[in-house]
Design a protein around this motif. Structure first.
Motif, PDB file in Angstrom:
ATOM      1  N   ALA A 177      -0.272   8.505  11.196  1.00 53.68           N
ATOM      2  CA  ALA A 177      -0.352   7.765   9.930  1.00 53.68           C
ATOM      3  C   ALA A 177       0.716   6.682   9.880  1.00 53.68           C
ATOM      4  CB  ALA A 177      -0.162   8.723   8.754  1.00 53.68           C
ATOM      5  N   GLU A 178       0.432   5.642   9.104  1.00 52.72           N
ATOM      6  CA  GLU A 178       1.468   4.635   8.847  1.00 52.72           C
ATOM      7  C   GLU A 178       1.449   4.263   7.371  1.00 52.72           C
ATOM      8  OE1 GLU A 178       0.996   0.624  10.322  1.00 52.72           O
ATOM      9  OE2 GLU A 178      -1.140   0.947  10.631  1.00 52.72           O
ATOM     10  N   ILE A 179       2.611   3.880   6.876  1.00 56.82           N
ATOM     11  CA  ILE A 179       2.712   3.469   5.472  1.00 56.82           C
ATOM     12  C   ILE A 179       2.339   1.988   5.410  1.00 56.82           C
ATOM     13  CG2 ILE A 179       4.225   3.321   3.435  1.00 56.82           C
ATOM     14  CD1 ILE A 179       3.996   6.204   4.483  1.00 56.82           C
ATOM     15  N   VAL A 180       1.248   1.690   4.710  1.00 58.23           N
ATOM     16  CA  VAL A 180       0.819   0.288   4.610  1.00 58.23           C
ATOM     17  C   VAL A 180       1.009  -0.270   3.199  1.00 58.23           C
ATOM     18  CG1 VAL A 180      -0.884   0.520   6.468  1.00 58.23           C
ATOM     19  CG2 VAL A 180      -1.594   0.880   4.082  1.00 58.23           C
ATOM     20  N   ALA A 181       1.295   0.637   2.242  1.00 57.89           N
ATOM     21  CA  ALA A 181       1.397   0.181   0.846  1.00 57.89           C
ATOM     22  C   ALA A 181       2.382   1.051   0.079  1.00 57.89           C
ATOM     23  CB  ALA A 181       0.025   0.261   0.180  1.00 57.89           C
ATOM     24  N   VAL A 182       3.161   0.438  -0.764  1.00 54.06           N
ATOM     25  CA  VAL A 182       4.077   1.187  -1.640  1.00 54.06           C
ATOM     26  C   VAL A 182       4.079   0.540  -3.019  1.00 54.06           C
ATOM     27  CG1 VAL A 182       5.666   2.010   0.169  1.00 54.06           C
ATOM     28  CG2 VAL A 182       6.075  -0.191  -0.903  1.00 54.06           C
ATOM     29  N   THR A 183       4.422   1.345  -4.011  1.00 55.18           N
ATOM     30  CA  THR A 183       4.630   0.794  -5.343  1.00 55.18           C
ATOM     31  C   THR A 183       5.608   1.685  -6.092  1.00 55.18           C
ATOM     32  OG1 THR A 183       3.540  -0.059  -7.336  1.00 55.18           O
ATOM     33  CG2 THR A 183       2.726   2.025  -6.495  1.00 55.18           C
ATOM     34  N   ASP A 184       6.331   1.095  -6.998  1.00 56.65           N
ATOM     35  CA  ASP A 184       7.231   1.861  -7.861  1.00 56.65           C
ATOM     36  C   ASP A 184       7.369   1.063  -9.147  1.00 56.65           C
ATOM     37  OD1 ASP A 184       9.501   4.250  -7.417  1.00 56.65           O
ATOM     38  OD2 ASP A 184      10.012   2.805  -8.991  1.00 56.65           O
ATOM     39  N   ILE A 185       7.661   1.769 -10.213  1.00 52.98           N
ATOM     40  CA  ILE A 185       7.858   1.086 -11.483  1.00 52.98           C
ATOM     41  C   ILE A 185       9.029   0.100 -11.362  1.00 52.98           C
ATOM     42  CG2 ILE A 185       9.397   2.767 -12.605  1.00 52.98           C
ATOM     43  CD1 ILE A 185       7.267   2.547 -14.980  1.00 52.98           C
ATOM     44  N   HIS A 186       9.935   0.393 -10.436  1.00 53.83           N
ATOM     45  CA  HIS A 186      11.022  -0.546 -10.109  1.00 53.83           C
ATOM     46  C   HIS A 186      10.643  -1.242  -8.796  1.00 53.83           C
ATOM     47  CE1 HIS A 186      13.224   1.551 -13.166  1.00 53.83           C
ATOM     48  NE2 HIS A 186      13.013   2.687 -12.539  1.00 53.83           N
ATOM     49  N   ALA A 187      10.011  -2.431  -8.918  1.00 54.41           N
ATOM     50  CA  ALA A 187       9.504  -3.116  -7.722  1.00 54.41           C
ATOM     51  C   ALA A 187      10.616  -3.347  -6.702  1.00 54.41           C
ATOM     52  CB  ALA A 187       8.873  -4.446  -8.129  1.00 54.41           C
ATOM     53  N   GLU A 188      11.835  -3.623  -7.195  1.00 52.78           N
ATOM     54  CA  GLU A 188      12.924  -3.925  -6.255  1.00 52.78           C
ATOM     55  C   GLU A 188      13.244  -2.718  -5.388  1.00 52.78           C
ATOM     56  OE1 GLU A 188      13.189  -3.617  -9.502  1.00 52.78           O
ATOM     57  OE2 GLU A 188      14.844  -2.236  -9.874  1.00 52.78           O
ATOM     58  N   GLN A 189      13.040  -1.531  -5.951  1.00 52.95           N
ATOM     59  CA  GLN A 189      13.290  -0.305  -5.171  1.00 52.95           C
ATOM     60  C   GLN A 189      12.241  -0.158  -4.067  1.00 52.95           C
ATOM     61  OE1 GLN A 189      14.666   3.461  -7.218  1.00 52.95           O
ATOM     62  NE2 GLN A 189      12.648   4.109  -6.548  1.00 52.95           N
ATOM     63  N   ALA A 190      10.991  -0.498  -4.402  1.00 57.13           N
ATOM     64  CA  ALA A 190       9.917  -0.428  -3.407  1.00 57.13           C
ATOM     65  C   ALA A 190      10.188  -1.446  -2.281  1.00 57.13           C
ATOM     66  CB  ALA A 190       8.571  -0.700  -4.069  1.00 57.13           C
ATOM     67  N   HIS A 191      10.617  -2.659  -2.653  1.00 55.52           N
ATOM     68  CA  HIS A 191      10.943  -3.677  -1.635  1.00 55.52           C
ATOM     69  C   HIS A 191      12.103  -3.191  -0.761  1.00 55.52           C
ATOM     70  CE1 HIS A 191       8.341  -7.053  -2.612  1.00 55.52           C
ATOM     71  NE2 HIS A 191       8.520  -6.779  -3.898  1.00 55.52           N
ATOM     72  N   ALA A 192      13.079  -2.564  -1.381  1.00 60.03           N
ATOM     73  CA  ALA A 192      14.262  -2.097  -0.632  1.00 60.03           C
ATOM     74  C   ALA A 192      13.866  -1.042   0.405  1.00 60.03           C
ATOM     75  CB  ALA A 192      15.299  -1.522  -1.606  1.00 60.03           C
ATOM     76  N   VAL A 193      12.926  -0.164   0.046  1.00 58.38           N
ATOM     77  CA  VAL A 193      12.500   0.881   0.993  1.00 58.38           C
ATOM     78  C   VAL A 193      11.792   0.242   2.193  1.00 58.38           C
ATOM     79  CG1 VAL A 193      10.999   2.893   1.297  1.00 58.38           C
ATOM     80  CG2 VAL A 193      12.290   2.631  -0.815  1.00 58.38           C
ATOM     81  N   VAL A 194      10.930  -0.743   1.909  1.00 58.72           N
ATOM     82  CA  VAL A 194      10.204  -1.421   2.980  1.00 58.72           C
ATOM     83  C   VAL A 194      11.195  -2.053   3.960  1.00 58.72           C
ATOM     84  CG1 VAL A 194       8.685  -3.405   3.481  1.00 58.72           C
ATOM     85  CG2 VAL A 194       8.141  -1.833   1.597  1.00 58.72           C
ATOM     86  N   GLU A 195      12.216  -2.663   3.395  1.00 58.66           N
ATOM     87  CA  GLU A 195      13.227  -3.322   4.224  1.00 58.66           C
ATOM     88  C   GLU A 195      14.044  -2.299   5.012  1.00 58.66           C
ATOM     89  OE1 GLU A 195      16.665  -6.268   2.991  1.00 58.66           O
ATOM     90  OE2 GLU A 195      14.709  -6.772   2.109  1.00 58.66           O
ATOM     91  N   GLN A 196      14.472  -1.270   4.300  1.00 55.26           N
ATOM     92  CA  GLN A 196      15.327  -0.251   4.918  1.00 55.26           C
ATOM     93  C   GLN A 196      14.610   0.479   6.054  1.00 55.26           C
ATOM     94  OE1 GLN A 196      16.751   2.399   1.878  1.00 55.26           O
ATOM     95  NE2 GLN A 196      17.423   3.874   3.395  1.00 55.26           N
ATOM     96  N   GLU A 197      13.338   0.801   5.843  1.00 59.27           N
ATOM     97  CA  GLU A 197      12.589   1.565   6.846  1.00 59.27           C
ATOM     98  C   GLU A 197      11.953   0.659   7.901  1.00 59.27           C
ATOM     99  OE1 GLU A 197      12.469   4.782   7.314  1.00 59.27           O
ATOM    100  OE2 GLU A 197      13.707   5.206   5.558  1.00 59.27           O
ATOM    101  N   LYS A 198      12.078  -0.675   7.696  1.00 59.86           N
ATOM    102  CA  LYS A 198      11.489  -1.666   8.614  1.00 59.86           C
ATOM    103  C   LYS A 198       9.992  -1.385   8.841  1.00 59.86           C
ATOM    104  CE  LYS A 198      15.819  -2.507  11.130  1.00 59.86           C
ATOM    105  NZ  LYS A 198      16.723  -1.758  10.274  1.00 59.86           N
ATOM    106  N   ILE A 199       9.263  -1.227   7.731  1.00 61.04           N
ATOM    107  CA  ILE A 199       7.828  -0.977   7.840  1.00 61.04           C
ATOM    108  C   ILE A 199       7.050  -2.208   7.350  1.00 61.04           C
ATOM    109  CG2 ILE A 199       7.823   1.549   7.696  1.00 61.04           C
ATOM    110  CD1 ILE A 199       7.480   1.335   4.673  1.00 61.04           C
ATOM    111  N   HIS A 200       5.815  -2.350   7.867  1.00 62.99           N
ATOM    112  CA  HIS A 200       4.972  -3.466   7.448  1.00 62.99           C
ATOM    113  C   HIS A 200       4.092  -2.994   6.308  1.00 62.99           C
ATOM    114  CE1 HIS A 200       6.411  -5.720  10.828  1.00 62.99           C
ATOM    115  NE2 HIS A 200       6.114  -4.709  11.624  1.00 62.99           N
ATOM    116  N   ALA A 201       4.696  -2.771   5.163  1.00 59.27           N
ATOM    117  CA  ALA A 201       3.937  -2.274   4.017  1.00 59.27           C
ATOM    118  C   ALA A 201       3.950  -3.314   2.914  1.00 59.27           C
ATOM    119  CB  ALA A 201       4.542  -0.967   3.518  1.00 59.27           C
ATOM    120  N   LYS A 202       2.799  -3.429   2.236  1.00 58.30           N
ATOM    121  CA  LYS A 202       2.684  -4.364   1.117  1.00 58.30           C
ATOM    122  C   LYS A 202       3.208  -3.673  -0.140  1.00 58.30           C
ATOM    123  CE  LYS A 202      -1.275  -6.873   1.103  1.00 58.30           C
ATOM    124  NZ  LYS A 202      -2.691  -7.118   0.747  1.00 58.30           N
ATOM    125  N   VAL A 203       3.968  -4.387  -0.964  1.00 59.73           N
ATOM    126  CA  VAL A 203       4.428  -3.816  -2.234  1.00 59.73           C
ATOM    127  C   VAL A 203       3.426  -4.205  -3.310  1.00 59.73           C
ATOM    128  CG1 VAL A 203       6.263  -3.776  -3.957  1.00 59.73           C
ATOM    129  CG2 VAL A 203       6.854  -3.886  -1.518  1.00 59.73           C
TER     130      VAL A 203
END
Ligand code: NAP
Length: 339
Positions: A28-54
């Motif tokens: 499996a791969e993470i392709v999408a994330v969302t959080d009520i705090h969008a900046e937190q979702a962006h931070a996870v994508v960056e931190q984990e170096k994944i190609h996921a859309k927020v």
């Protein structure tokens, strides 16, 4: 095939699941994330170096054609809405506990899944994947201690923040015992009483701690479960099954046996994440594998419902001091499979 996953809620456990799916698990791969705090979702994508859309919100993520299946790790009161939306979209969903915050909410999910006609939901009761609990279940199921008669168990945390409420002792903490004991014993609860021992001085003013939950099952098994969330010394999960011809204890987490300074000792963990880290990995890998096969093998919507009905009865018993019946309707044949 690689399962394309969307994660709703990038808080503590959401981040942990994203990390383990990206770095430890396969298929499996993470392709999408969302959080009520969008900046937190962006931070996870960056931190984990994944190609996921927020995604801007959970419903857009669920509806996306790029997402095959969904993991719900947002705040508990949002779970029902998102799980129902996943069923409406025909998408498999792994939902962290609670499935919904009320038994009625869980029943709405049962009804939606029955109407859909195929299981889509797995609830995050990870203790069923713990090697110790699995070994304990094997001992019970093979009859090595005869029929279970009694269970003594304890759920101890070193301490809890002042935001931890009395109800959380049941719905956040003891909920894991409610599920895992029902699974271990292959039984349903029929009544519950909650009693309050002397209060520890380490508990916040508003919190009665510890508590003892006394459950009775349909087979007549009696369970005493201690909830002690300010025990100071560690995160300690105990479970002993007393059968007709022997007893069986949940194994202690492995730790070096130390002889030092005139003492023989082993370590006690302090962090719940460490205690069940392997079971989270096994649980999610199993969910990914089953989902790829179009199956659900883990804790079902019905298990989430049973836990909620029991938790509601525990809360009533705690608040009234009475013995409260636990009333469950008959399990639909749709849900007879129990891993
Ligand atoms: P958390 O750190 O508070 O994370 C939840 C995240 O979801 C937060 O960022 C929260 O924002 C966000 N959120 C709230 N409403 C949302 C919405 N409508 N849409 C998208 N995101 C939303 O909590 P957690 O510790 O990760 O727990 C999450 C869930 O997992 C809880 O239900 C918890 O019971 C469960 N859990 C299970 C286990 C287990 O052992 N199986 C362990 C830990 C947690 P705010 O901070 O603003 O609310």
């Amino acid at each position: 095939m690689t399962l394309r996953l969307g994660v709703i809620g990038t808080g503590a456990i959401g981040r942990e699941h994203i990390h383990r799916i990206t770095n430890t698990l396969s298929g499996a791969e993470i392709v999408a994330v969302t959080d009520i705090h969008a900046e937190q979702a962006h931070a996870v994508v960056e931190q984990e170096k994944i190609h996921a859309k927020v995604y801007p919100d959970a419903h857009k993520l669920i509806g996306s054609s790029e997402v095959d299946a969904v993991i719900v790790t947002s705040w508990g009161p949002t779970h029902e809405e998102y799980v129902l939306a996943c069923i409406a979209a025909g998408k498999p969903v792994f939902c962290e506990k609670p499935l919904a915050t009320t038994a009625e909410g869980c029943m709405r999910i049962v009804e939606a899944e029955l109407a859909y006609g195929k299981p889509l939901v797995q609830v995050g009761f990870m203790r069923r994947y713990d090697q110790g609990y699995r070994a304990l279940k094997k001992v019970i199921d093979t009859g090595r201690i005869g029929e279970p008669l009694m269970v003594h168990c304890a759920h101890r945390n070193p301490s809890v923040p002042s935001s931890y409420t009395g109800d959380m002792a049941i719905v956040d903490t003891f909920i894991h015992e409610i599920d895992v004991l029902r699974w271990l014993l292959d039984d349903d609860y029929v009544s519950v009483q909650v009693v309050s021992p002397r209060k520890t001085k380490y508990a916040h003013e508003h919190l009665q701690d510890p508590l003892i939950v006394l459950l009775e099952t349909a087979k007549g098994i009696r369970i005493d479960g201690e909830i002690f969330v300010n025990c100071q010394y560690g995160y300690d999960i105990q479970c002993q099954i007393v059968g007709e011809s022997g007893t069986a204890n949940l194994p202690e987490p492995s730790s070096v046996l130390l002889r030092s300074e005139a003492k023989l000792s082993t370590e006690i963990l302090v962090d719940w994440k460490q205690r069940f880290i392997e079971s989270y990995d096994i649980e999610l890998q199993d969910w990914i594998n089953s989902t790829l096969k179009g199956e659900v093998n883990g804790p079902s919507t019905w298990d989430g419902y049973a836990a909620a009905v029991t938790a509601d009865a525990c809360l009533q018993a705690k608040n009234t001091g009475q013995i409260v019946p636990v009333s469950m309707p008959k399990r639909p044949a749709f849900y007879t499979k129990n891993n």
